[in-house]
Design a protein around this motif. Structure first.
Motif, PDB file in Angstrom:
ATOM      1  N   HIS A   1      -2.877  -3.580   5.470  1.00 15.43           N
ATOM      2  CA  HIS A   1      -3.097  -2.310   6.152  1.00 15.43           C
ATOM      3  C   HIS A   1      -2.208  -1.204   5.584  1.00 15.43           C
ATOM      4  O   HIS A   1      -2.650  -0.059   5.439  1.00 15.43           O
ATOM      5  CB  HIS A   1      -2.898  -2.458   7.657  1.00 15.43           C
ATOM      6  CG  HIS A   1      -3.960  -3.279   8.293  1.00 15.43           C
ATOM      7  ND1 HIS A   1      -3.690  -4.313   9.151  1.00 15.43           N
ATOM      8  CD2 HIS A   1      -5.309  -3.259   8.174  1.00 15.43           C
ATOM      9  CE1 HIS A   1      -4.821  -4.877   9.536  1.00 15.43           C
ATOM     10  NE2 HIS A   1      -5.813  -4.252   8.955  1.00 15.43           N
ATOM     11  N   GLY A   2      -0.982  -1.545   5.226  1.00 10.84           N
ATOM     12  CA  GLY A   2      -0.093  -0.560   4.622  1.00 10.84           C
ATOM     13  C   GLY A   2      -0.608  -0.070   3.278  1.00 10.84           C
ATOM     14  O   GLY A   2      -0.586   1.132   2.992  1.00 10.84           O
ATOM     15  N   LEU A   3      -1.081  -0.989   2.460  1.00  9.50           N
ATOM     16  CA  LEU A   3      -1.623  -0.605   1.154  1.00  9.50           C
ATOM     17  C   LEU A   3      -2.869   0.262   1.290  1.00  9.50           C
ATOM     18  O   LEU A   3      -3.031   1.256   0.584  1.00  9.50           O
ATOM     19  CB  LEU A   3      -1.959  -1.848   0.328  1.00  9.50           C
ATOM     20  CG  LEU A   3      -0.774  -2.640  -0.214  1.00  9.50           C
ATOM     21  CD1 LEU A   3      -1.249  -3.951  -0.835  1.00  9.50           C
ATOM     22  CD2 LEU A   3       0.004  -1.820  -1.224  1.00  9.50           C
TER      23      LEU A   3
ATOM     24  N   ARG B   1      -3.732   2.195   3.736  1.00  8.35           N
ATOM     25  CA  ARG B   1      -3.456   3.491   4.372  1.00  8.35           C
ATOM     26  C   ARG B   1      -2.608   4.415   3.493  1.00  8.35           C
ATOM     27  O   ARG B   1      -2.527   5.603   3.766  1.00  8.35           O
ATOM     28  CB  ARG B   1      -2.747   3.275   5.702  1.00  8.35           C
ATOM     29  CG  ARG B   1      -3.663   2.693   6.740  1.00  8.35           C
ATOM     30  CD  ARG B   1      -2.968   2.580   8.074  1.00  8.35           C
ATOM     31  NE  ARG B   1      -3.870   1.955   9.029  1.00  8.35           N
ATOM     32  CZ  ARG B   1      -3.508   1.022   9.887  1.00  8.35           C
ATOM     33  NH1 ARG B   1      -2.262   0.597   9.925  1.00  8.35           N
ATOM     34  NH2 ARG B   1      -4.385   0.498  10.721  1.00  8.35           N
ATOM     35  N   ALA B   2      -1.968   3.872   2.476  1.00  5.46           N
ATOM     36  CA  ALA B   2      -1.098   4.686   1.625  1.00  5.46           C
ATOM     37  C   ALA B   2      -1.922   5.736   0.880  1.00  5.46           C
ATOM     38  O   ALA B   2      -2.964   5.416   0.309  1.00  5.46           O
ATOM     39  CB  ALA B   2      -0.367   3.792   0.633  1.00  5.46           C
ATOM     40  N   PRO B   3      -1.484   6.982   0.914  1.00  9.10           N
ATOM     41  CA  PRO B   3      -2.237   8.022   0.205  1.00  9.10           C
ATOM     42  C   PRO B   3      -2.172   7.813  -1.307  1.00  9.10           C
ATOM     43  O   PRO B   3      -1.144   7.407  -1.844  1.00  9.10           O
ATOM     44  CB  PRO B   3      -1.523   9.316   0.613  1.00  9.10           C
ATOM     45  CG  PRO B   3      -0.186   8.903   1.092  1.00  9.10           C
ATOM     46  CD  PRO B   3      -0.296   7.497   1.573  1.00  9.10           C
ATOM     47  N   CYS B   4      -3.275   8.077  -1.958  1.00 12.80           N
ATOM     48  CA  CYS B   4      -3.355   7.912  -3.403  1.00 12.80           C
ATOM     49  C   CYS B   4      -4.487   8.801  -3.914  1.00 12.80           C
ATOM     50  O   CYS B   4      -5.578   8.775  -3.354  1.00 12.80           O
ATOM     51  CB  CYS B   4      -3.620   6.450  -3.755  1.00 12.80           C
ATOM     52  SG  CYS B   4      -3.622   6.120  -5.520  1.00 12.80           S
TER      53      CYS B   4
ATOM     54  N   ARG C   1      -8.936   3.108  -5.701  1.00 12.18           N
ATOM     55  CA  ARG C   1      -8.092   1.908  -5.815  1.00 12.18           C
ATOM     56  C   ARG C   1      -8.861   0.645  -5.473  1.00 12.18           C
ATOM     57  O   ARG C   1      -9.810   0.678  -4.696  1.00 12.18           O
ATOM     58  CB  ARG C   1      -6.908   1.996  -4.856  1.00 12.18           C
ATOM     59  CG  ARG C   1      -6.047   3.173  -5.070  1.00 12.18           C
ATOM     60  CD  ARG C   1      -5.020   3.290  -3.984  1.00 12.18           C
ATOM     61  NE  ARG C   1      -5.671   3.584  -2.702  1.00 12.18           N
ATOM     62  CZ  ARG C   1      -5.047   3.638  -1.543  1.00 12.18           C
ATOM     63  NH1 ARG C   1      -3.762   3.410  -1.464  1.00 12.18           N
ATOM     64  NH2 ARG C   1      -5.689   3.913  -0.436  1.00 12.18           N
TER      65      ARG C   1
END
Length: 68
Positions: free
Chosen positions: A27-29, A31-34, A38
């Motif tokens: 979930h952290g990956l 949700r991380a903005p990029c 990805r």
């Protein structure tokens, strides 16, 4: 190299007996903005704690996720 929207980033994540942490990591990956497209490739190394089952369930929910 300038970042463009047409770029794609593949992140390979090795996994061995991480069942307790997998949902938070995934979930952290996700949700991380990029600024680029990805995909996340999780590679299970014969875990014995149910990590593979968790990964497979989550991969069914998130198209950007692959499991090996």
């Amino acid at each position: 190299i300038p970042v463009t929207r047409h770029m794609k980033l593949s992140l390979v994540v090795p996994v061995y007996n991480e069942a307790r942490h997998l949902e938070a990591v995934v979930h952290g990956l996700l949700r991380a903005p990029c600024p680029v497209e990805r995909e996340f490739v999780f590679v299970d190394d014969a875990s014995t704690d149910g990590s593979l089952a968790i990964l497979e369930r989550l991969a069914g929910l998130y198209p950007a996720m692959r499991v090996l």
